[in-house]
Structures are given as structure tokens and as C-alpha cells.
Design a protein around this motif. Structure first.
Motif, PDB file in Angstrom:
ATOM      1  N   LYS A  72      30.604   8.630  31.329  1.00 36.12           N
ATOM      2  CA  LYS A  72      31.568   9.307  32.203  1.00 36.12           C
ATOM      3  C   LYS A  72      30.853  10.098  33.286  1.00 36.12           C
ATOM      4  CE  LYS A  72      35.394   9.828  28.959  1.00 36.12           C
ATOM      5  NZ  LYS A  72      36.231  10.801  28.219  1.00 36.12           N
ATOM      6  N   LEU A  73      29.769  10.761  32.911  1.00 38.10           N
ATOM      7  CA  LEU A  73      28.996  11.517  33.885  1.00 38.10           C
ATOM      8  C   LEU A  73      28.445  10.598  34.972  1.00 38.10           C
ATOM      9  CD1 LEU A  73      27.584  14.121  34.859  1.00 38.10           C
ATOM     10  CD2 LEU A  73      25.710  13.534  33.288  1.00 38.10           C
ATOM     11  N   ASN A  78      28.654   8.566  40.489  1.00 40.92           N
ATOM     12  CA  ASN A  78      28.805   7.458  41.437  1.00 40.92           C
ATOM     13  C   ASN A  78      29.992   7.678  42.357  1.00 40.92           C
ATOM     14  OD1 ASN A  78      26.553   6.043  40.553  1.00 40.92           O
ATOM     15  ND2 ASN A  78      27.715   4.804  39.088  1.00 40.92           N
ATOM     16  N   LEU A  79      31.094   8.188  41.818  1.00 44.63           N
ATOM     17  CA  LEU A  79      32.270   8.465  42.650  1.00 44.63           C
ATOM     18  C   LEU A  79      31.958   9.528  43.682  1.00 44.63           C
ATOM     19  CD1 LEU A  79      35.275   8.468  40.147  1.00 44.63           C
ATOM     20  CD2 LEU A  79      34.792   6.811  41.954  1.00 44.63           C
TER      21      LEU A  79
END
Length: 83
Positions: A72-73, A78-79
Motif C-alpha cells: 500500500k505504501l 507511486n500515486l
């Protein structure tokens, strides 16, 4: 040499314990104690194995949780980079 006539006046102990029987009894008691100790040790081994299995399972669950959070990190990073 003494004969039976010479011993007639003396009392012989009737309940004289046989050394072989005494040794057998001692060894049997020792065996019972060792069997008891073995049972205690075997129970301790079983408990330790159970504890180890539970510990390994907990480590696996924590590792899986860590890997999910790490994914998730990475996804979030990346987002943020794309913005």
C-alpha cells in the motif's frame, strides 16, 4: 568349623533382608522416578512445540500484514509521484 549343634543356642535373624531383593527394589523405585521424570520432560517438549507453532503462525501473520502495508505504501508513493 561350626556345626548345627554349635549354633543351636544362638538365634538367627528370621527377617534378614536379601541384598538382591533390596537392590531390585531400589532399582524399581529408581525406574519409577525416571519414568515420572521422562513424562514431565515429554509434556514440556509438547508444550514447547505448541508454543513454537503458535509463534511461527504469529510471525507469518505479522509478515503478511507488513507486506500488505508495504505494498500500500509503494502504491501510494507511486500515486504521489504521478501527481
Amino acid at each position: 568349623m561350626l556345626g548345627m549343634e554349635d549354633l543351636a543356642g544362638e538365634e538367627l535373624p528370621l527377617a534378614h533382608p536379601d541384598p538382591v531383593i533390596l537392590e531390585l527394589n531400589r532399582l524399581q523405585n529408581q525406574l519409577k522416578e525416571k519414568d515420572r521424570e521422562l513424562g514431565v520432560a515429554q509434556n514440556e517438549i509438547k508444550a514447547l512445540r505448541s508454543t513454537e507453532v503458535l509463534k511461527d503462525k504469529a510471525i507469518e501473520e505479522l509478515t503478511d500484514g507488513f507486506n500488505k502495508l508495504y505494498e500500500k505504501l509503494r502504491f501510494t508513493e507511486n500515486l504521489l509521484e504521478k501527481k
